[in-house]
Design an enzyme around this catalytic site. Structure first.
Site, PDB file in Angstrom:
ATOM      1  CG  LEU A 103      42.176   9.451 -19.333  1.00  0.00           C
ATOM      2  CD1 LEU A 103      43.156  10.413 -20.324  1.00  0.00           C
ATOM      3  CD2 LEU A 103      41.158  10.699 -19.231  1.00  0.00           C
ATOM      4  NE  ARG A 126      47.408   1.304 -14.507  1.00  0.00           N
ATOM      5  CZ  ARG A 126      47.260   0.110 -14.994  1.00  0.00           C
ATOM      6  NH1 ARG A 126      48.458  -0.495 -15.062  1.00  0.00           N
ATOM      7  NH2 ARG A 126      46.311  -0.483 -15.361  1.00  0.00           N
ATOM      8  CB  SER A 133      24.124   7.872 -11.082  1.00  0.00           C
ATOM      9  OG  SER A 133      22.949   7.058 -11.878  1.00  0.00           O
ATOM     10  N   GLY A 134      24.668   7.657 -14.255  1.00  0.00           N
ATOM     11  CA  GLY A 134      24.003   7.802 -15.558  1.00  0.00           C
ATOM     12  C   GLY A 134      24.751   7.143 -16.637  1.00  0.00           C
ATOM     13  CE  LYS A 146      25.683   5.752  -8.743  1.00  0.00           C
ATOM     14  NZ  LYS A 146      26.591   4.657  -9.092  1.00  0.00           N
ATOM     15  CG  HIS A 179      21.380   6.206  -7.586  1.00  0.00           C
ATOM     16  ND1 HIS A 179      21.996   5.094  -8.204  1.00  0.00           N
ATOM     17  CD2 HIS A 179      20.460   6.885  -8.258  1.00  0.00           C
ATOM     18  CE1 HIS A 179      21.542   5.130  -9.641  1.00  0.00           C
ATOM     19  NE2 HIS A 179      20.834   6.503  -9.645  1.00  0.00           N
ATOM     20  CG  ASN A 180      24.281   1.879  -7.717  1.00  0.00           C
ATOM     21  OD1 ASN A 180      23.991   3.193  -8.002  1.00  0.00           O
ATOM     22  ND2 ASN A 180      25.371   1.331  -8.109  1.00  0.00           N
ATOM     23  CD  GLU A 232      21.154   1.157 -10.847  1.00  0.00           C
ATOM     24  OE1 GLU A 232      21.687   2.215 -11.037  1.00  0.00           O
ATOM     25  OE2 GLU A 232      21.957   0.116 -11.524  1.00  0.00           O
TER      26      GLU A 232
HETATM   27  C1  6PG Z   1      24.611   4.126 -12.271  1.00  0.00           C
HETATM   28  C2  6PG Z   1      24.697   2.783 -12.099  1.00  0.00           C
HETATM   29  C3  6PG Z   1      26.350   2.289 -12.306  1.00  0.00           C
HETATM   30  C4  6PG Z   1      26.370   0.877 -12.561  1.00  0.00           C
HETATM   31  C5  6PG Z   1      25.904  -0.061 -11.780  1.00  0.00           C
HETATM   32  C6  6PG Z   1      25.652  -1.547 -12.163  1.00  0.00           C
HETATM   33  O1  6PG Z   1      24.296   4.744 -11.521  1.00  0.00           O
HETATM   34  O2  6PG Z   1      25.229   4.961 -13.162  1.00  0.00           O
HETATM   35  O3  6PG Z   1      24.298   2.530 -10.971  1.00  0.00           O
HETATM   36  O4  6PG Z   1      26.691   2.618 -11.199  1.00  0.00           O
HETATM   37  O5  6PG Z   1      25.865   0.496 -13.783  1.00  0.00           O
HETATM   38  O6  6PG Z   1      26.876  -0.435 -10.710  1.00  0.00           O
HETATM   39  O7  6PG Z   1      25.514  -2.212 -11.117  1.00  0.00           O
HETATM   40  P1  6PG Z   1      25.475  -4.100 -11.207  1.00  0.00           P
HETATM   41  O8  6PG Z   1      26.515  -4.219 -12.066  1.00  0.00           O
HETATM   42  O9  6PG Z   1      25.652  -4.049  -9.842  1.00  0.00           O
HETATM   43  O10 6PG Z   1      24.007  -4.362 -11.535  1.00  0.00           O
END
Ligand code: 6PG
Length: 477
Positions: free
Chosen positions: A10, A33, A128-129, A182, A185-186, A189
């Site tokens: 949490l 925990r 994500s978000g 995912k 996605h990153n 990103e």
């Molecule tokens: C998301 C982000 C989230 C996180 C990243 C940041 O989709 O909400 O991608 O997963 O903020 O992992 O990544 P770095 O610390 O590697 O920039």
């Protein structure tokens, strides 16, 4: 009354997911925990919905309706394994364990296989978000068995972001498919962020704009085809002034970008799969270069051109040129990312619907953007599309961006402004469309020094040339 789902772990992401579920009318069992976090959640947000706090693993499991659905939101790696080991023995056939952290998809595949043996469903899920997304509607990318999605899907779709009424959640595919998507996605990103950062650097270096002016440029871009969360927050960051010094915020932050590792994973897997995701790779390397403090300090005095800002007609059109170059480079980054998902799907036997992936990225996630409507439409129209670059509107956009794209990179090179993201995107584009590549010469070199053989354009089979002899006779290999 029993809970329809439980959340263990949490910290802020888990807490916000639990609150989001409760706010949507689902009864949520809570476990952490250390008990304090559980108590705090109930104390602070207990009036948002129905929570059942549990102070032991057994109590938590007993609080759940069957099939039990447990969402784990702890640090990726060993902590995740520890929680699985704690709960798996208490569960019964058909129960579902969800890992909503940023796990490596290979770990997810391993865990899924092991728990399947015990008759449990293991669902590795991309979420994500960030914190806000978790609370108000994230983009959710669940993997795992289709059966697990029957009970989990409605809950997740309920709490996900919505775009035009459609939930930003879909069953991605079996075992590690959700975490794989995912991960990519990153990676995208990272590439998107790097391209935006290069655009900022170009506008500053070539036009001499202040960060606040550049924030205005980004705000304008955000009303057009570049409309996206990342452009929006970029404008906010650029417009922000440091309270202590009165300087632009970007000028008081150390220029060394960090990473938790998902971008690096994307590139590692890209290499394993042999998918040229050069835009994502350059973005990861750009972060590494920025963080190489000693290397940079040692190199500071190396010569370069003078950075005389542009003037006249070139200066007038430059911001528009950068917008076009950014859009074209962004298309390349997404094209590469989607190709990686295609390749991962083929390698691991996931039947991933790329149009559906683009659709659930339209809202909730960090790369949410108007542009993803068109990506989704492109894959819906042609699921086997070899590359986004050849699809209708994107092809046209890249065609229209041509001259600007090249001239922006030429300007960057002339002024000595590093634009690895833009440059690699264009090189990828030119590489793909080339009639002939110098790879033929590389094959010749390989055959020369290592008898690695080559194929011919005019005949079937492999061949070797006896390079060490004066005749240089060719023979079938
Ligand atoms: C998301 C982000 C989230 C996180 C990243 C940041 O989709 O909400 O991608 O997963 O903020 O992992 O990544 P770095 O610390 O590697 O920039």
């Amino acid at each position: 009354k029993k809970a329809s789902i439980g959340v263990t772990g949490l910290a802020v992401m888990g807490r916000n997911l639990a609150r989001n579920l409760a706010r949507h009318g689902h009864t949520v069992a809570l476990h952490n925990r250390s008990e304090q976090r559980t108590r705090d959640l109930v104390e602070q947000f207990g009036d948002e919905g129905d929570f059942i706090p549990a102070y032991s693993a057994q109590e938590f499991v007993d609080a759940l309706e069957r099939p039990r659905q447990i969402v784990i939101m702890v640090k990726a790696g060993a902590p995740t394994d520890a929680v699985i080991e704690e709960f798996a023995p208490l569960l019964e056939k058909g129960d579902v364990i969800v890992d909503a952290g940023n796990a490596h998809f290979a770990d997810t595949r391993r865990r899924e296989a092991a728990l399947r043996e015990q008759g449990l469903h293991f669902v590795g899920t991309g979420v994500s978000g960030g914190e806000e997304g978790a609370l108000h509607g994230p983009s959710i990318m669940p993997g795992g068995s289709p059966e697990s999605y029957e009970s989990l899907g409605p809950l997740f779709e309920d709490i996900s972001a919505k775009v035009d009424g459609a939930p930003c959640c879909t069953h991605i595919g079996p075992d590690g498919a959700g975490h794989f998507v995912k991960m990519v996605h990153n990676g995208i990103e990272y590439a998107d962020m790097q391209l935006i950062a290069e655009s900022f650097d170009l506008l500053r270096g070539a036009l001499g704009y202040e960060p606040a002016q550049i924030a205005d440029v980004f705000r304008t871009w955000n009303t057009g085809r570049l409309d996206s969360y990342l452009i929006e927050i970029t404008a906010e960051v650029l417009a922000h002034t440091d309270a202590a010094t009165g300087k632009p915020f970007v000028d008081i932050v150390t220029d060394q970008a960090e990473q938790k590792g998902t971008g690096r994973w994307t590139v590692q897997i890209g290499l394993d799969l042999g998918v040229p995701i050069s835009g994502i790779a350059e973005a990861v390397f750009a972060r590494s270069l920025s963080g190489s403090a000693n290397l940079r300090a040692a190199s500071r005095g190396l010569p370069g051109p003078s950075r005389t800002p542009l003037s006249g007609a070139a200066a007038e059109t430059f911001a528009d040129d950068v917008e076009r170059a950014l859009y074209a480079s962004k298309i390349v980054a997404y094209a590469q990312g989607f190709n990686q998902i295609q390749a991962g799907g083929a390698e691991y036997g996931w039947d991933i619907d790329l149009g559906a992936v683009a659709k659930i990225w339209r809202g909730g996630c960090i790369i949410r953007a108007k542009f993803l409507d068109d990506v989704s439409a492109a894959y819906a129209a042609e699921p086997g599309l070899p590359t986004l670059l050849t699809s209708g509107d994107f092809r046209k956009a890249v065609e229209d961006a041509q001259d600007s794209w090249r001239s922006v990179i030429a300007t960057a090179v002339r002024l000595g402004i590093p634009t690895p993201g833009f440059a690699t995107a264009l090189a990828y584009y030119d590489g793909l469309r080339a009639e002939r590549l110098p790879a033929a010469l590389v094959q010749g070199q390989r055959d020369f020094f290592g008898a690695h053989t080559y194929r011919r354009v005019d005949r079937e089979g492999s061949f070797h040339t006896a390079w060490a002899t004066s005749e240089r006779a060719e023979s079938p290999a």
